[in-house]
Scaffold this motif. Structure first.
Motif, PDB file in Angstrom:
ATOM      1  N   ARG A  56       0.862  -1.185   0.000  1.00  0.00           N
ATOM      2  CA  ARG A  56       0.000   0.000   0.000  1.00  0.00           C
ATOM      3  C   ARG A  56       0.896   1.232   0.000  1.00  0.00           C
ATOM      4  O   ARG A  56       1.384   1.684   1.031  1.00  0.00           O
ATOM      5  N   PHE A  66      -6.275  -4.330 -14.875  1.00  0.00           N
ATOM      6  CA  PHE A  66      -6.525  -3.184 -14.001  1.00  0.00           C
ATOM      7  C   PHE A  66      -7.871  -3.391 -13.310  1.00  0.00           C
ATOM      8  O   PHE A  66      -8.886  -3.596 -13.981  1.00  0.00           O
ATOM      9  N   GLN A  80      -7.706  -8.413  -8.273  1.00  0.00           N
ATOM     10  CA  GLN A  80      -7.659  -6.979  -8.578  1.00  0.00           C
ATOM     11  C   GLN A  80      -6.214  -6.562  -8.882  1.00  0.00           C
ATOM     12  O   GLN A  80      -5.293  -6.872  -8.129  1.00  0.00           O
ATOM     13  N   HIS A  81      -6.023  -5.869 -10.004  1.00  0.00           N
ATOM     14  CA  HIS A  81      -4.726  -5.317 -10.417  1.00  0.00           C
ATOM     15  C   HIS A  81      -3.674  -6.369 -10.777  1.00  0.00           C
ATOM     16  O   HIS A  81      -2.483  -6.055 -10.895  1.00  0.00           O
ATOM     17  N   ARG A  85       2.168  -7.251  -9.022  1.00  0.00           N
ATOM     18  CA  ARG A  85       2.505  -6.506  -7.794  1.00  0.00           C
ATOM     19  C   ARG A  85       2.752  -7.409  -6.593  1.00  0.00           C
ATOM     20  O   ARG A  85       3.240  -6.930  -5.567  1.00  0.00           O
ATOM     21  N   HIS A 167       1.132   2.489 -10.535  1.00  0.00           N
ATOM     22  CA  HIS A 167       0.169   3.010  -9.546  1.00  0.00           C
ATOM     23  C   HIS A 167       0.888   3.900  -8.519  1.00  0.00           C
ATOM     24  O   HIS A 167       1.010   3.567  -7.337  1.00  0.00           O
ATOM     25  N   TYR A 169       1.921   6.483  -5.856  1.00  0.00           N
ATOM     26  CA  TYR A 169       1.392   7.258  -4.726  1.00  0.00           C
ATOM     27  C   TYR A 169       2.345   8.433  -4.481  1.00  0.00           C
ATOM     28  O   TYR A 169       3.394   8.266  -3.846  1.00  0.00           O
ATOM     29  N   LYS A 191     -15.230   6.491 -11.627  1.00  0.00           N
ATOM     30  CA  LYS A 191     -15.526   5.233 -10.942  1.00  0.00           C
ATOM     31  C   LYS A 191     -16.305   5.437  -9.650  1.00  0.00           C
ATOM     32  O   LYS A 191     -16.808   4.474  -9.094  1.00  0.00           O
ATOM     33  N   ASP A 211     -11.784   8.753  -8.017  1.00  0.00           N
ATOM     34  CA  ASP A 211     -11.279   7.541  -8.682  1.00  0.00           C
ATOM     35  C   ASP A 211     -11.675   7.649 -10.155  1.00  0.00           C
ATOM     36  O   ASP A 211     -12.801   7.336 -10.520  1.00  0.00           O
ATOM     37  N   VAL A 245      -4.825   7.468 -14.290  1.00  0.00           N
ATOM     38  CA  VAL A 245      -5.812   7.318 -13.227  1.00  0.00           C
ATOM     39  C   VAL A 245      -5.472   8.311 -12.118  1.00  0.00           C
ATOM     40  O   VAL A 245      -4.293   8.478 -11.768  1.00  0.00           O
ATOM     41  N   TRP A 247      -6.437   8.976  -8.235  1.00  0.00           N
ATOM     42  CA  TRP A 247      -7.126   8.284  -7.125  1.00  0.00           C
ATOM     43  C   TRP A 247      -6.755   8.899  -5.783  1.00  0.00           C
ATOM     44  O   TRP A 247      -5.582   9.131  -5.514  1.00  0.00           O
ATOM     45  N   LYS A 253     -13.327   5.776   2.553  1.00  0.00           N
ATOM     46  CA  LYS A 253     -12.670   4.656   1.870  1.00  0.00           C
ATOM     47  C   LYS A 253     -11.357   4.317   2.582  1.00  0.00           C
ATOM     48  O   LYS A 253     -11.054   3.148   2.830  1.00  0.00           O
ATOM     49  N   GLU A 273      -1.568   7.748 -11.851  1.00  0.00           N
ATOM     50  CA  GLU A 273      -1.191   6.421 -12.312  1.00  0.00           C
ATOM     51  C   GLU A 273      -1.174   6.386 -13.838  1.00  0.00           C
ATOM     52  O   GLU A 273      -2.211   6.484 -14.481  1.00  0.00           O
TER      53      GLU A 273
HETATM   54  C1  BG6 Z   1      -6.925   2.524  -8.311  1.00  0.00           C
HETATM   55  C2  BG6 Z   1      -8.314   2.128  -8.710  1.00  0.00           C
HETATM   56  O1  BG6 Z   1      -6.074   2.434  -9.381  1.00  0.00           O
HETATM   57  O2  BG6 Z   1      -6.480   1.652  -7.277  1.00  0.00           O
HETATM   58  C3  BG6 Z   1      -9.216   2.146  -7.489  1.00  0.00           C
HETATM   59  O3  BG6 Z   1      -8.805   2.997  -9.722  1.00  0.00           O
HETATM   60  C4  BG6 Z   1      -8.664   1.275  -6.394  1.00  0.00           C
HETATM   61  O4  BG6 Z   1     -10.506   1.726  -7.870  1.00  0.00           O
HETATM   62  C5  BG6 Z   1      -7.238   1.711  -6.097  1.00  0.00           C
HETATM   63  O5  BG6 Z   1      -9.461   1.400  -5.250  1.00  0.00           O
HETATM   64  C6  BG6 Z   1      -6.547   0.875  -5.022  1.00  0.00           C
HETATM   65  O6  BG6 Z   1      -6.584  -0.474  -5.356  1.00  0.00           O
HETATM   66  P1  BG6 Z   1      -5.996  -1.547  -4.365  1.00  0.00           P
HETATM   67  O7  BG6 Z   1      -6.284  -2.904  -4.977  1.00  0.00           O
HETATM   68  O8  BG6 Z   1      -4.523  -1.299  -4.273  1.00  0.00           O
HETATM   69  O9  BG6 Z   1      -6.690  -1.357  -3.050  1.00  0.00           O
END
Ligand code: BG6
Length: 297
Positions: A56, A66, A80-81, A85, A167, A169, A191, A211, A245, A247, A253, A273
């Protein structure tokens, strides 16, 4: 250029003080500091650096899907993703340019290369995507900023479809003072509003959960500039990555994401992103895709 390596991570620092740290898990960049030692990326205090979860924060790499993709049979079983990773990448080596005589330390640079292939994907996920591929991910540090780029090759005979995204940060001081330029007039999928297609007007500001999947109208070479209180703090230039993207999870959240700490950390990050995530890249057998970003400050 100083480089150190153990079985979990690779770190490099330039003679002028800039540094970068990359976890082999996911080839995730977990730290990038400027010459004064200021961290440029946001990393959760609860990030799982040595366990099975994706990191994270930092720069997790999203591939070959994605989000979740229930309507795309080839990747619908993947988490997811995707798997990049959470897989262990191999450190392939470094290339450095040391400072040249007369120029002092200011022109030193380092590039770290990492590799992943079908056979080295995390065992629990390997059978879920039926394609043969190899990827080389390069992390480049110089005085101006940080570059990440990927080369993906279809090593099989059949075509495959994939998505890829970096992705990132980015660390900011105060999200309420952030503006993102370079997305004006661009179409995006919202989103947090039933994935409706909308058009951006002016700069993007963050006032709640955000998002959005932008496809910048001016194409991949248009820089995306993050400023804070009117001062540009990051400039992201993409190469071959058509989508961006944006986010930020905001209060609720972030509260619901177990590994997002501290809970008010959303005030200090924005994900910008760069990727190809609207639609699919199609790679024929033997074909290669190349894309990347450069983040300067
Ligand atoms: C973003 C998505 O790229 O990643 C979001 O658009 C998502 O929808 C976010 O919540 C975080 O994703 P994850 O899987 O790392 O919690």
């Amino acid at each position: 250029v100083d480089i150190s390596e153990d079985n979990s991570r690779v770190s490099a620092s330039l003679p002028t003080g800039e540094s970068v740290e990359v976890l082999l898990k996911g080839a995730t960049v977990i730290s990038w500091k400027d010459r004064a030692g200021n961290e440029k990326l946001w990393l959760s205090d609860a990030a799982d650096l040595d366990g099975p979860k994706p990191v994270r924060g930092g720069i997790p790499l999203v591939f070959p899907n994605f989000g979740t993709t229930p309507d795309h049979p080839a990747t619908s079983k993947l988490p997811q993703h995707g798997f990049a990773r959470t897989s262990q990448w191999e450190f392939l080596g470094k290339s450095t340019s040391e400072s040249s005589p007369g120029k002092g330390p200011s022109d030193a640079a380092v590039k770290l290369d990492f590799g992943l292939a079908s056979s080295t994907v995390d065992k629990s996920l390997q059978g879920l995507w039926a394609h043969s591929f190899s990827a080389i991910y390069s992390v480049t540090l110089n005085q101006e900023g940080l570059g990440t780029s990927i080369v993906i090759t279809n090593d099989g005979n059949e075509p495959f479809e994939a998505q890829v995204l970096m992705h990132t940060y980015l660390r900011v001081k105060d999200i309420t003072k952030v503006e993102v330029a370079g997305l004006d007039n661009s179409e995006y999928l919202d989103k947090v509003d039933a994935a409706k297609a909308k058009t951006q007007s002016g700069a993007v500001t963050i006032t709640g959960e955000t998002d959005r999947v932008y496809t910048p109208a001016k194409g991949p070479s248009e820089p995306v500039v993050v400023s804070e209180g009117g001062e540009p703090v990051f400039t992201v230039v993409r190469d071959g990555l058509k989508d961006v993207v944006v986010w930020n999870p905001w209060v609720e959240k972030a509260g619901g994401i177990g590994d997002f700490e501290p809970k008010d950390g959303y005030k200090h990050m924005i994900c910008i992103e760069a990727g190809c995530v609207r639609g699919w890249l199609k790679l024929e057998g033997g074909e290669t895709f190349e894309g990347g970003q450069t983040i300067s400050y």
